[in-house]
Design a protein around this motif. Structure first.
Motif, PDB file in Angstrom:
ATOM      1  N   VAL A   1       1.138   2.043 -10.859  1.00 14.83           N
ATOM      2  CA  VAL A   1       1.577   0.474 -10.563  1.00 14.83           C
ATOM      3  C   VAL A   1       1.334   0.039 -10.526  1.00 14.83           C
ATOM      4  O   VAL A   1      -0.314   0.470 -10.859  1.00 14.83           O
ATOM      5  CB  VAL A   1       2.486   0.497  -9.366  1.00 14.83           C
ATOM      6  CG1 VAL A   1       4.025   1.427  -9.141  1.00 14.83           C
ATOM      7  CG2 VAL A   1       1.543   0.798  -8.190  1.00 14.83           C
ATOM      8  N   HIS A   2       0.646  -0.870 -10.591  1.00 13.99           N
ATOM      9  CA  HIS A   2      -0.368  -2.367 -11.305  1.00 13.99           C
ATOM     10  C   HIS A   2       0.092  -3.468 -10.533  1.00 13.99           C
ATOM     11  O   HIS A   2       1.119  -4.064 -10.999  1.00 13.99           O
ATOM     12  CB  HIS A   2      -0.245  -2.177 -12.350  1.00 13.99           C
ATOM     13  CG  HIS A   2      -2.046  -2.925 -12.735  1.00 13.99           C
ATOM     14  ND1 HIS A   2      -3.306  -2.975 -13.066  1.00 13.99           N
ATOM     15  CD2 HIS A   2      -2.218  -4.786 -12.679  1.00 13.99           C
ATOM     16  CE1 HIS A   2      -3.915  -3.630 -13.004  1.00 13.99           C
ATOM     17  NE2 HIS A   2      -3.404  -4.473 -12.558  1.00 13.99           N
TER      18      HIS A   2
ATOM     19  N   PHE B   1      11.718  -1.250   0.944  1.00 15.39           N
ATOM     20  CA  PHE B   1      10.636   0.392   0.179  1.00 15.39           C
ATOM     21  C   PHE B   1      11.468   0.231  -1.135  1.00 15.39           C
ATOM     22  O   PHE B   1      10.789   0.908  -2.057  1.00 15.39           O
ATOM     23  CB  PHE B   1       9.911   0.945   1.134  1.00 15.39           C
ATOM     24  CG  PHE B   1       9.066   1.974   1.062  1.00 15.39           C
ATOM     25  CD1 PHE B   1       8.271   2.356   0.525  1.00 15.39           C
ATOM     26  CD2 PHE B   1       9.816   3.660   0.894  1.00 15.39           C
ATOM     27  CE1 PHE B   1       7.281   2.641   0.039  1.00 15.39           C
ATOM     28  CE2 PHE B   1       9.343   4.036  -0.193  1.00 15.39           C
ATOM     29  CZ  PHE B   1       7.944   4.381  -0.271  1.00 15.39           C
ATOM     30  N   ASP B   2      12.962   0.880  -0.359  1.00 10.35           N
ATOM     31  CA  ASP B   2      14.046   1.537  -0.635  1.00 10.35           C
ATOM     32  C   ASP B   2      14.021   1.051  -1.981  1.00 10.35           C
ATOM     33  O   ASP B   2      14.055   1.470  -3.689  1.00 10.35           O
ATOM     34  CB  ASP B   2      15.355   1.962   0.074  1.00 10.35           C
ATOM     35  CG  ASP B   2      13.993   3.113   1.272  1.00 10.35           C
ATOM     36  OD1 ASP B   2      13.582   3.660   1.098  1.00 10.35           O
ATOM     37  OD2 ASP B   2      15.363   3.369   1.984  1.00 10.35           O
TER      38      ASP B   2
ATOM     39  N   LEU C   1       7.938  -8.836  -6.271  1.00 13.39           N
ATOM     40  CA  LEU C   1       7.872  -8.146  -5.231  1.00 13.39           C
ATOM     41  C   LEU C   1       7.734  -9.522  -4.127  1.00 13.39           C
ATOM     42  O   LEU C   1       6.745 -10.279  -4.106  1.00 13.39           O
ATOM     43  CB  LEU C   1       6.605  -7.409  -4.086  1.00 13.39           C
ATOM     44  CG  LEU C   1       7.196  -6.100  -5.354  1.00 13.39           C
ATOM     45  CD1 LEU C   1       6.117  -5.747  -4.248  1.00 13.39           C
ATOM     46  CD2 LEU C   1       8.670  -5.480  -4.965  1.00 13.39           C
ATOM     47  N   ALA C   2       8.717 -10.431  -3.846  1.00 16.24           N
ATOM     48  CA  ALA C   2       8.246 -11.407  -2.793  1.00 16.24           C
ATOM     49  C   ALA C   2       8.026 -11.594  -1.212  1.00 16.24           C
ATOM     50  O   ALA C   2       8.636 -10.767  -0.940  1.00 16.24           O
ATOM     51  CB  ALA C   2       9.695 -12.665  -2.782  1.00 16.24           C
TER      52      ALA C   2
ATOM     53  N   GLU D   1       0.493  -1.045  -0.035  1.00 14.90           N
ATOM     54  CA  GLU D   1       0.615   0.169  -0.054  1.00 14.90           C
ATOM     55  C   GLU D   1       0.657   1.350   0.362  1.00 14.90           C
ATOM     56  O   GLU D   1       0.943   2.351  -1.356  1.00 14.90           O
ATOM     57  CB  GLU D   1      -0.693   0.126   0.930  1.00 14.90           C
ATOM     58  CG  GLU D   1      -2.448  -0.939   1.382  1.00 14.90           C
ATOM     59  CD  GLU D   1      -2.952  -0.980   2.475  1.00 14.90           C
ATOM     60  OE1 GLU D   1      -3.675  -0.068   1.964  1.00 14.90           O
ATOM     61  OE2 GLU D   1      -2.618  -0.949   3.365  1.00 14.90           O
ATOM     62  N   ARG D   2       2.281   1.429   0.615  1.00 13.67           N
ATOM     63  CA  ARG D   2       2.751   2.373   1.111  1.00 13.67           C
ATOM     64  C   ARG D   2       3.522   2.491  -0.447  1.00 13.67           C
ATOM     65  O   ARG D   2       3.552   3.670  -0.887  1.00 13.67           O
ATOM     66  CB  ARG D   2       3.903   2.239   1.544  1.00 13.67           C
ATOM     67  CG  ARG D   2       4.658   3.296   2.393  1.00 13.67           C
ATOM     68  CD  ARG D   2       6.052   2.927   3.036  1.00 13.67           C
ATOM     69  NE  ARG D   2       6.991   4.379   3.345  1.00 13.67           N
ATOM     70  CZ  ARG D   2       8.597   4.345   4.066  1.00 13.67           C
ATOM     71  NH1 ARG D   2       8.477   2.893   4.318  1.00 13.67           N
ATOM     72  NH2 ARG D   2       8.783   4.824   4.075  1.00 13.67           N
ATOM     73  N   ILE D   3       4.033   1.570  -1.382  1.00 15.74           N
ATOM     74  CA  ILE D   3       4.816   1.521  -2.124  1.00 15.74           C
ATOM     75  C   ILE D   3       3.802   2.437  -3.512  1.00 15.74           C
ATOM     76  O   ILE D   3       3.715   3.058  -3.942  1.00 15.74           O
ATOM     77  CB  ILE D   3       5.335   0.409  -2.611  1.00 15.74           C
ATOM     78  CG1 ILE D   3       5.616  -0.569  -2.355  1.00 15.74           C
ATOM     79  CG2 ILE D   3       5.551   0.435  -4.352  1.00 15.74           C
ATOM     80  CD1 ILE D   3       6.795  -1.895  -2.823  1.00 15.74           C
TER      81      ILE D   3
END
Length: 622
Positions: free
Chosen positions: A446-447, A551-552, A495-496, A436-438
């Protein structure tokens, strides 16, 4: 004479409503169980109605079911048998999802219907009401006062509720993780219970599923459940009966306790190369339940002993004793009740596990965990001893992967498409919050593509949750492996999920040239993404050890096209199939069997050593 066809879901809902409206409560309960069984049998995505149905039609269907359950519970002549309760416990996640997908959006109204309102506004419940109500609350919706009431229930009532919640395949809210942690912290409350036959399968799932919790002591639940298994073993007559250790046996007998031995299964992809080595130095006997074995794998073993499902556990023990194994090897441990029960006893002088399900069994009858190089330091909870192999085992390719040609065609709609190639159990609240933050902080759209392996009711439930949390996403339905790769390869980044990471799923992203962000925790289940990425020649900065770094790194791959394309180029230039599926140098192809033999020949010295982590073929410290 032909039997009547099983009624469809909509017909069963009609029949359930008719019984409830006519106050035929017992018939209503029977029809409810029949409806749940029918829903559970469906493996088709898009929930309980045909794919062509509209969202409002599905919501209406769930509301009708929830309303009838509510009416049954509030009926003055409502009664339910122990067997029916056990049936509901095994489908607890479905009951939870039905209420949350309905117009009620949860079971909160049941508390008001059944409880006695106190002058201060609080609600008082009888113990039996706490138990029944809790069947319909998810960990995500369970209020604190009801959670505390659950912990005061008699152990024989707490056990089915606890295992039902721990087995829940999807916990998405911070409250849910807190409640899961509360159950784990109080797991000792169930140790005195003698489980009934109807909940043993659910116990098996809970023993395995606690690994997906985001809690530092999550495996403590296994210690308590092992006490229950031991009590059940004693009642059923399963006793430790092991032959004497024979150090100089020419070709020792090894039983491979195979929970799954099917072509294309993750166990096949991870362990075939090791299993096929064992026959050179051991007489190998694969013990496996019918339905979990495919004939093309028979040549891996000297013998295959298949037993019928439902075999009495004491008879299972008798068959093991008859084989007289020198070693029992568990390639995985956690997917079947018979392996969990057998692992808590001793049927061989040496008992070894590897990380098919990469979590500790928490029982003192497991002598060794055999792990890849560099994993031992993270396996602090495993067995009496942890032994590292000399080389990292190779993977075996899925039958369809060798023929697959990567197209390099990407989604082209102006968005960065993010693949979350992890099953729904691994989608932890902390990981989803980071996603969610991404989405909130990314400066380009993004999707998300969630490859969660969800079907039926759980497909609808995940879709509902994601609709409320993400602006742009696709919950991908189950496909053939080839069809899955065709969608996966169109994504830009993977994203794992964490803390329980991936293994084969990250192999897949590498094979289709999708850069993957991974998380390295402090236990084996959180480090295999790292090992796969190393095999693929990916840089270490893709492997993160905290949430902010993850995140980074994800944001870097979303916004820095050059960095992302450089990683894609590295994957394109690498001979990934050779790196993943072939031995890298002469001698590697026998390391697994030689390590097994080394353990067997040095068993006494290994057990006497003061070291917990050792390396195969090296000197054994005193």
């Amino acid at each position: 004479m032909t039997s009547e066809a099983t009624p469809t879901v909509d017909v069963l809902i009609d029949q359930l409503e008719r019984a409830v409206f006519q106050r035929q409560t017992q018939e209503g309960v029977r029809l409810l169980l029949q409806l749940l069984a029918s829903i559970a049998e469906s493996r088709v995505p898009f929930g309980i109605l045909p794919p062509t149905s509209k969202p409002e039609e599905r919501r209406a269907a769930y509301t009708r079911i929830a309303a009838m359950i509510s009416a049954l519970l509030c009926s003055p002549d409502f009664q339910i048998t122990l067997g029916q309760i056990e049936f509901l416990v095994g489908r607890k996640h479905m009951l939870e999802a039905i209420f949350e997908l309905s117009g009620y959006e949860g079971p909160f109204h049941l508390l008001r219907y059944l409880g006695q309102r106190n002058p201060d506004g609080s609600v008082k419940l009888l113990a039996n009401q706490v138990f029944v109500l809790s069947l319909f609350y998810s960990l995500d919706s369970l209020p604190e006062e009801l959670a505390q009431g659950v912990l005061k229930l008699p152990p024989e009532q707490l056990l089915p509720l606890m295992i039902g919640w721990i087995t829940t395949p999807f916990v998405h809210h911070e409250r849910g993780e807190r409640n899961r942690g509360l159950l784990i912290e109080n797991s000792k409350l169930i140790e005195s219970v003698m489980p009934t036959a109807g909940i043993i399968q659910a116990m098996t799932s809970a023993w395995m599923h606690c690994s997906y919790a985001d809690h530092p002591r999550k495996h403590a639940l296994k210690q308590s459940m092992n006490e229950v298994w031991k009590r059940l073993n004693q009642k059923t007559g399963l006793k430790s009966r092991s032959r004497t250790y024979r150090k100089d046996a020419d070709r020792p007998t090894m039983v491979i306790a195979a929970e799954r031995m099917q072509s294309g299964h993750a166990m096949d992809r991870c362990y075939r190369s090791g299993l096929e080595q064992l026959r050179s130095k051991f007489h190998t006997v694969c013990v496996v339940a019918q339905g979990y074995f495919t004939e093309d794998l028979r040549s891996l073993f000297d013998e295959v002993v298949m037993f019928e499902r439902g075999l009495a556990i004491n008879e299972m023990g008798a068959r093991l004793v008859k084989i007289e194994p020198d070693i029992i090897y568990f390639p995985s441990l956690g997917m079947s009740e018979w392996t969990q029960m057998v692992a808590n006893q001793r049927f061989a002088p040496i008992q070894i596990m590897s990380l098919g399900h990469p979590a500790p069994p928490m029982c003192d009858t497991m002598d060794y965990a055999l792990v890849s190089p560099g994993v031992g330091e993270f396996a602090w909870e495993f067995g009496r001893k942890v032994v590292e192999l000399g080389v990292t085992p190779r993977f075996d390719a899925h039958p369809d992967v060798m023929a697959h040609q990567v197209s390099h065609e990407k989604f082209d709609d102006g968005r960065i498409h993010l693949a979350v190639n992890s099953s729904l159990m691994k989608l932890s609240p902390r990981f989803l919050a980071l996603c969610e933050r991404i989405e909130a902080e990314a400066t380009r759209p993004v999707h998300f593509h969630f490859f969660a392996s969800a079907s039926g009711v759980m497909y609808d439930r995940l879709k509902q949750v994601f609709e409320r949390r993400f602006r742009h996403f696709t919950l991908e339905p189950s496909r053939t492996y080839g069809g899955f790769l065709q969608v996966l390869e169109k994504c830009h980044v993977a994203l794992a999920a964490f803390p329980f990471g991936n293994t084969n799923s990250t192999v897949d992203t590498c094979l289709v040239h999708v850069p993957t962000v991974a998380y390295r925790g402090n236990e084996p289940l959180s480090i295999f993404d790292r090992d796969v990425l190393r095999m693929a020649g990916m840089p270490e900065w893709l492997v993160c050890d905290n949430d902010q770094a993850y995140f980074d790194t994800a944001m870097r791959l979303i916004h820095d096209d050059a960095a992302r394309e450089e990683l894609v180029s590295l994957l394109k230039m690498s001979d990934l199939k050779k790196q993943m599926f072939e031995w890298q140098k002469p001698g590697d192809e026998t390391d697994f069997v030689e390590s097994m033999e080394w353990i067997y020949r040095h068993h006494e010295a290994l057990q006497a050593s003061s070291s917990h982590v050792l390396r195969a073929h090296q000197d054994i410290p005193a």
